[in-house]
Design a protein around this motif. Structure first.
Motif, PDB file in Angstrom:
ATOM      1  N   PHE A 117       0.803  -1.218   0.000  1.00 45.64           N
ATOM      2  CA  PHE A 117       0.000   0.000   0.000  1.00 45.64           C
ATOM      3  C   PHE A 117       0.841   1.276   0.000  1.00 45.64           C
ATOM      4  CE2 PHE A 117      -2.510  -3.242   2.297  1.00 45.64           C
ATOM      5  CZ  PHE A 117      -3.537  -3.388   1.375  1.00 45.64           C
ATOM      6  N   ALA A 118       2.135   1.147   0.198  1.00 44.16           N
ATOM      7  CA  ALA A 118       3.014   2.320   0.239  1.00 44.16           C
ATOM      8  C   ALA A 118       4.393   1.953  -0.295  1.00 44.16           C
ATOM      9  CB  ALA A 118       3.137   2.849   1.670  1.00 44.16           C
ATOM     10  N   ASP A 119       5.101   2.966  -0.721  1.00 48.03           N
ATOM     11  CA  ASP A 119       6.477   2.775  -1.174  1.00 48.03           C
ATOM     12  C   ASP A 119       7.276   3.999  -0.757  1.00 48.03           C
ATOM     13  OD1 ASP A 119       8.629   1.519  -2.319  1.00 48.03           O
ATOM     14  OD2 ASP A 119       8.191   2.210  -4.353  1.00 48.03           O
ATOM     15  N   TRP A 120       8.561   3.837  -0.602  1.00 45.05           N
ATOM     16  CA  TRP A 120       9.398   4.933  -0.125  1.00 45.05           C
ATOM     17  C   TRP A 120      10.807   4.784  -0.671  1.00 45.05           C
ATOM     18  CZ3 TRP A 120       6.947   1.199   2.588  1.00 45.05           C
ATOM     19  CH2 TRP A 120       7.736   0.160   3.110  1.00 45.05           C
ATOM     20  N   GLN A 121      11.489   5.907  -0.792  1.00 49.46           N
ATOM     21  CA  GLN A 121      12.870   5.937  -1.260  1.00 49.46           C
ATOM     22  C   GLN A 121      13.647   6.953  -0.432  1.00 49.46           C
ATOM     23  OE1 GLN A 121      14.064   3.907  -3.534  1.00 49.46           O
ATOM     24  NE2 GLN A 121      12.128   3.085  -4.349  1.00 49.46           N
ATOM     25  N   VAL A 122      14.940   6.692  -0.254  1.00 49.40           N
ATOM     26  CA  VAL A 122      15.843   7.679   0.342  1.00 49.40           C
ATOM     27  C   VAL A 122      16.547   8.372  -0.813  1.00 49.40           C
ATOM     28  CG1 VAL A 122      17.845   8.069   1.821  1.00 49.40           C
ATOM     29  CG2 VAL A 122      16.156   6.346   2.454  1.00 49.40           C
ATOM     30  N   LEU A 123      16.238   9.637  -1.009  1.00 53.60           N
ATOM     31  CA  LEU A 123      16.736  10.401  -2.153  1.00 53.60           C
ATOM     32  C   LEU A 123      17.998  11.169  -1.791  1.00 53.60           C
ATOM     33  CD1 LEU A 123      13.279  11.986  -3.071  1.00 53.60           C
ATOM     34  CD2 LEU A 123      14.268   9.910  -4.051  1.00 53.60           C
ATOM     35  N   ALA A 124      18.918  11.285  -2.744  1.00 53.25           N
ATOM     36  CA  ALA A 124      20.135  12.062  -2.502  1.00 53.25           C
ATOM     37  C   ALA A 124      20.785  12.420  -3.832  1.00 53.25           C
ATOM     38  CB  ALA A 124      21.114  11.284  -1.625  1.00 53.25           C
TER      39      ALA A 124
END
Length: 327
Positions: free
Chosen positions: A47-54
C-alpha cells in the motif's frame, strides 16, 4: 490470495536525510509506513512505497554515527505524494548540498507537499519554502528558529502540523504520530492500527497533542495549561497579552484565569511574569549580558522596572544574583 494494489494508488514518500540527521525520527516515520503497507509484519510494499533520495550514493551519517545508503537519485518529485526532510544537529553549517536545495524548490514548484521532521524545518525555511506556512518545532529549537527566521510563524506547543502543502514535526516519537496521520488519510484506519500495534503504540496522537514540556516544573495534566505554559516560555521577549494567550489554547480569558487558579493557585499573568523572571535569573547566572539587555530580552521596558519585579519575586535584587556568579 493477496490483493494487488495498482502502482498509481500506492502512497509514495521520498526521504531526504540531512547530514547528522536524527535516526529515531527517520526510523519511526519509515517503519510506520512499512508496517502499514502490508499485514502480519511481512514488510511488503503493498500500500506504500518509499525511497531515500540524494544527490549522490554516498552514505549519510546520522547524529548517532549509524550510516544510511540512499536508494534513489533525484527523480521527478511529482512521483511522490510527500517529500520528507529529516534534520538533526543544528551545528552542521551545511546540512544538505546545493543540489538538494534546488530539488526541494523543484518539488515545491510542482506542488508536492514537503514535510520537515525534527530540524528538517530549518532546511526548508533556509530554502525559503516555509515563509507562508505555520511551522511546528520542538521547544528545544524554538528560540533558534525565531532568531534565524524572525518573519516566520512558528509554534512549539504541538507535536506536528500539516498546513496546506507543508508539514512540520517536532521530531522524536511524534514522527510516528505524523506518519500515522498520513497513513490514515491515504491508506486506511486499519493500516494505521496495524502499524501502531506492531510498534507497541496504544494510540496515535493528533496534531493537537501538546509537546511533553512543563516550564517551571509545574506538574499538570491539563493539556490546555501545558500549552499555555509552553506559549509563555516561547514568548518571553515578544510578550503576548493574556487574551491572546487564552485564544491560542482555545479558551476565553476568564476560562484561562479559572484554569490557572484551579491548577496553580495563581493567575496566568503572575505565572507569565515568573516564567520571564526565571529566564532572566538564568541569564544573570550564566552570562555577562548587561542588566538592561536582560531586562529587554525578558519583556521589560527598562532596567528599573525589571529590577523591582525581580526583587518582588525572588527577594533579592538582580545585582546580587549577578555578583554570586563565579568568575
Amino acid at each position: 490470495m493477496k490483493f494487488a494494489v495498482p502502482e498509481t494508488s500506492r502512497l509514495k514518500i521520498g526521504f531526504i536525510l540531512a547530514r547528522s540527521f536524527t535516526l529515531s525520527a527517520f526510523a519511526l516515520f519509515v517503519d510506520t509506513l512499512r508496517l502499514a503497507s502490508d499485514e502480519a509484519d511481512r514488510s511488503g510494499r503493498v500500500f506504500a512505497d518509499w525511497q531515500v533520495l540524494a544527490s549522490t550514493r554516498h552514505l549519510i551519517t546520522a547524529s548517532c554515527g549509524v550510516q544510511v545508503a540512499p536508494t534513489s537519485d533525484f527523480v521527478d518529485p511529482g512521483l511522490f505524494d510527500y517529500i520528507v526532510v529529516v534534520g538533526g544537529l543544528l551545528n552542521n553549517e551545511f546540512p544538505v548540498d546545493d543540489e538538494t536545495v534546488r530539488y526541494l524548490k523543484r518539488a515545491a514548484a510542482a506542488k508536492v507537499p514537503l514535510i520537515g521532521v525534527c530540524t528538517g524545518t530549518f532546511i526548508l525555511a533556509d530554502a525559503g519554502l516555509m515563509k507562508y506556512h505555520r511551522t511546528c518545532v520542538s521547544w528545544l529549537h524554538y528560540q533558534a528558529f525565531r532568531q534565524r527566521f524572525p518573519d516566520h510563524e512558528v509554534r512549539a506547543d504541538r507535536i506536528f502540523n500539516l498546513d496546506r502543502t507543508r508539514g512540520s514535526c517536532a521530531g522524536g516519537s511524534s514522527a510516528a504520530d505524523m506518519a500515522a496521520s498520513i497513513v490514515r488519510r491515504h491508506i486506511s484506519e486499519r493500516a494505521e492500527r496495524n502499524a501502531l500495534e506492531v510498534l507497541q503504540i496504544d494510540k496515535a496522537r493528533s496534531a493537537l497533542h501538546i509537546q511533553p514540556r512543563r516550564p517551571l516544573a509545574i506538574e499538570c495534566d491539563d493539556p490546555r495549561l501545558q500549552a499555555a505554559l509552553i506559549m509563555m516560555e516561547s514568548h518571553i521577549e515578544n510578550t503576548i497579552s493574556i487574551p491572546q494567550l487564552a485564544a491560542s489554547v482555545g479558551l476565553s480569558r476568564r476560562q484561562l484565569e479559572r484554569l490557572f487558579m484551579e491548577q496553580t493557585k495563581s493567575s496566568p499573568a503572575l505565572v507569565y511574569k515568573r516564567v520571564r523572571l526565571e529566564r532572566a535569573k538564568q541569564l544573570l547566572l550564566e552570562t555577562s549580558v548587561p542588566m538592561v539587555e536582560i531586562a529587554i530580552e525578558v519583556g521589560f521596558e527598562n532596567a528599573s522596572h525589571f529590577s523591582r519585579a525581580f526583587r518582588e519575586t525572588f527577594g533579592v535584587p538582580p545585582s546580587k544574583v549577578r555578583s554570586a556568579m563565579p568568575n
